[in-house]
Motif scaffolding. Structure first.
Motif, PDB file in Angstrom:
ATOM      1  N   ALA A 242       0.816  -1.222   0.000  1.00  0.00           N
ATOM      2  CA  ALA A 242       0.000   0.000   0.000  1.00  0.00           C
ATOM      3  C   ALA A 242       0.848   1.270   0.000  1.00  0.00           C
ATOM      4  O   ALA A 242       0.552   2.216  -0.738  1.00  0.00           O
ATOM      5  CB  ALA A 242      -0.960  -0.009   1.178  1.00  0.00           C
ATOM      6  N   ASP A 243       1.892   1.319   0.810  1.00  0.00           N
ATOM      7  CA  ASP A 243       2.724   2.528   0.854  1.00  0.00           C
ATOM      8  C   ASP A 243       3.426   2.777  -0.477  1.00  0.00           C
ATOM      9  O   ASP A 243       3.524   3.918  -0.943  1.00  0.00           O
ATOM     10  CB  ASP A 243       3.754   2.438   1.980  1.00  0.00           C
TER      11      ASP A 243
ATOM     12  N   ARG B 142       0.816   4.049  -2.892  1.00  0.00           N
ATOM     13  CA  ARG B 142       0.513   5.463  -2.629  1.00  0.00           C
ATOM     14  C   ARG B 142       1.616   6.370  -3.185  1.00  0.00           C
ATOM     15  O   ARG B 142       1.327   7.423  -3.761  1.00  0.00           O
ATOM     16  CB  ARG B 142       0.340   5.693  -1.131  1.00  0.00           C
TER      17      ARG B 142
ATOM     18  N   VAL C 230       1.235   6.432  -6.967  1.00  0.00           N
ATOM     19  CA  VAL C 230       0.089   7.265  -7.331  1.00  0.00           C
ATOM     20  C   VAL C 230       0.433   8.742  -7.143  1.00  0.00           C
ATOM     21  O   VAL C 230       0.114   9.584  -7.995  1.00  0.00           O
ATOM     22  CB  VAL C 230      -1.161   6.860  -6.515  1.00  0.00           C
ATOM     23  N   GLY C 231       1.105   9.070  -6.051  1.00  0.00           N
ATOM     24  CA  GLY C 231       1.503  10.456  -5.801  1.00  0.00           C
ATOM     25  C   GLY C 231       2.407  11.000  -6.898  1.00  0.00           C
ATOM     26  O   GLY C 231       2.263  12.157  -7.317  1.00  0.00           O
TER      27      GLY C 231
ATOM     28  N   ALA D  56      -4.838   2.740  -7.797  1.00  0.00           N
ATOM     29  CA  ALA D  56      -5.100   3.548  -6.600  1.00  0.00           C
ATOM     30  C   ALA D  56      -6.059   2.865  -5.630  1.00  0.00           C
ATOM     31  O   ALA D  56      -5.870   2.927  -4.407  1.00  0.00           O
ATOM     32  CB  ALA D  56      -5.635   4.921  -6.992  1.00  0.00           C
TER      33      ALA D  56
ATOM     34  N   ALA E 288      -4.784   0.587  -2.850  1.00  0.00           N
ATOM     35  CA  ALA E 288      -4.217   1.203  -1.647  1.00  0.00           C
ATOM     36  C   ALA E 288      -5.283   1.952  -0.853  1.00  0.00           C
ATOM     37  O   ALA E 288      -4.960   2.740   0.021  1.00  0.00           O
ATOM     38  CB  ALA E 288      -3.085   2.147  -2.023  1.00  0.00           C
TER      39      ALA E 288
ATOM     40  N   LEU F 112      -7.385   4.152  -2.064  1.00  0.00           N
ATOM     41  CA  LEU F 112      -7.604   5.486  -2.626  1.00  0.00           C
ATOM     42  C   LEU F 112      -8.705   5.421  -3.688  1.00  0.00           C
ATOM     43  O   LEU F 112      -8.492   5.690  -4.869  1.00  0.00           O
ATOM     44  CB  LEU F 112      -6.298   6.027  -3.221  1.00  0.00           C
TER      45      LEU F 112
ATOM     46  N   GLY G   7      -6.115  13.811  -4.156  1.00  0.00           N
ATOM     47  CA  GLY G   7      -4.842  13.101  -4.109  1.00  0.00           C
ATOM     48  C   GLY G   7      -4.017  13.424  -2.880  1.00  0.00           C
ATOM     49  O   GLY G   7      -3.093  12.700  -2.534  1.00  0.00           O
ATOM     50  N   ASP G   8      -4.361  14.511  -2.201  1.00  0.00           N
ATOM     51  CA  ASP G   8      -3.721  14.830  -0.924  1.00  0.00           C
ATOM     52  C   ASP G   8      -4.489  14.081   0.164  1.00  0.00           C
ATOM     53  O   ASP G   8      -5.246  14.662   0.914  1.00  0.00           O
ATOM     54  CB  ASP G   8      -3.747  16.343  -0.676  1.00  0.00           C
ATOM     55  N   TRP G   9      -4.315  12.753   0.190  1.00  0.00           N
ATOM     56  CA  TRP G   9      -5.115  11.897   1.070  1.00  0.00           C
ATOM     57  C   TRP G   9      -4.862  12.144   2.542  1.00  0.00           C
ATOM     58  O   TRP G   9      -5.569  11.625   3.384  1.00  0.00           O
ATOM     59  CB  TRP G   9      -4.943  10.430   0.732  1.00  0.00           C
ATOM     60  N   THR G  10      -3.879  12.961   2.877  1.00  0.00           N
ATOM     61  CA  THR G  10      -3.640  13.265   4.296  1.00  0.00           C
ATOM     62  C   THR G  10      -4.676  14.233   4.832  1.00  0.00           C
ATOM     63  O   THR G  10      -4.929  14.258   6.035  1.00  0.00           O
ATOM     64  CB  THR G  10      -2.236  13.878   4.485  1.00  0.00           C
TER      65      THR G  10
END
Length: 154
Positions: free
Chosen positions: A39-40, A43, A46-47, A82, A85, A87, A126-129
């Motif tokens: 997953a990391d 991510r 994808v980023g 995506a 993960a 997303l 996309g800024d999943w944080t």
């Protein structure tokens, strides 16, 4: 008249499925664990792809149109991986970008503003944080409505 004869071919996979090997449930669970472990990395991948294509949202109409081929590959990459993960909204928006580009190629439908909106939404979600699940679902639904309004159904 001759009687009808029905032939049933042998299922050659039946023996393998009845073997003492791992069950399909355990194979699926193992695959899910492996994807979760990646997953990391997914991510990060994808980023990187998001960073490649979202700057086109701030470029001129001519640059955006000329960059369609540069956008299509990374957008498809995002759409394909995506969700693995977690997303899901990012994947849905990237699929929307692909639909927009497909509409250009197959139907000749091009809407610069709609493409910019998709790319900006991809940047935002996309800024999943900092994104929220409810907001993400609303954005995905609104983008789907936008595509339908310009004649691009999925």
């Amino acid at each position: 008249m001759q009687p009808v004869r029905i032939f049933t071919p042998e299922n050659r996979l039946a023996r393998a499925l009845r073997s003492d090997g791992p069950s399909h449930e355990s194979l699926i669970a193992d695959a899910d664990r492996r994807v979760l472990a990646l997953a990391d990395k997914i991510r990060a991948f994808v980023g990187e792809r998001i960073a490649q294509i979202t700057p086109y949202a701030d470029r001129s109409e001519d640059d955006l149109f000329a960059g369609c081929r540069d956008i299509s590959g990374p957008a498809l990459d995002i759409a394909e991986v995506a969700a693995a993960a977690g997303l899901h909204a990012v994947a849905a928006i990237a699929r929307g970008v692909c639909v927009m580009l497909d509409g250009l190629v197959t139907l000749g439908v091009w809407h610069t503003e709609a493409m910019c909106i998709h790319l900006r939404a991809l940047r935002l979600v996309g800024d999943w944080t900092s994104s929220s699940g409810d907001d993400d679902h609303r954005i995905v639904a609104d983008l789907l409505d936008l595509r339908r309004s310009i004649g691009l159904a999925e």
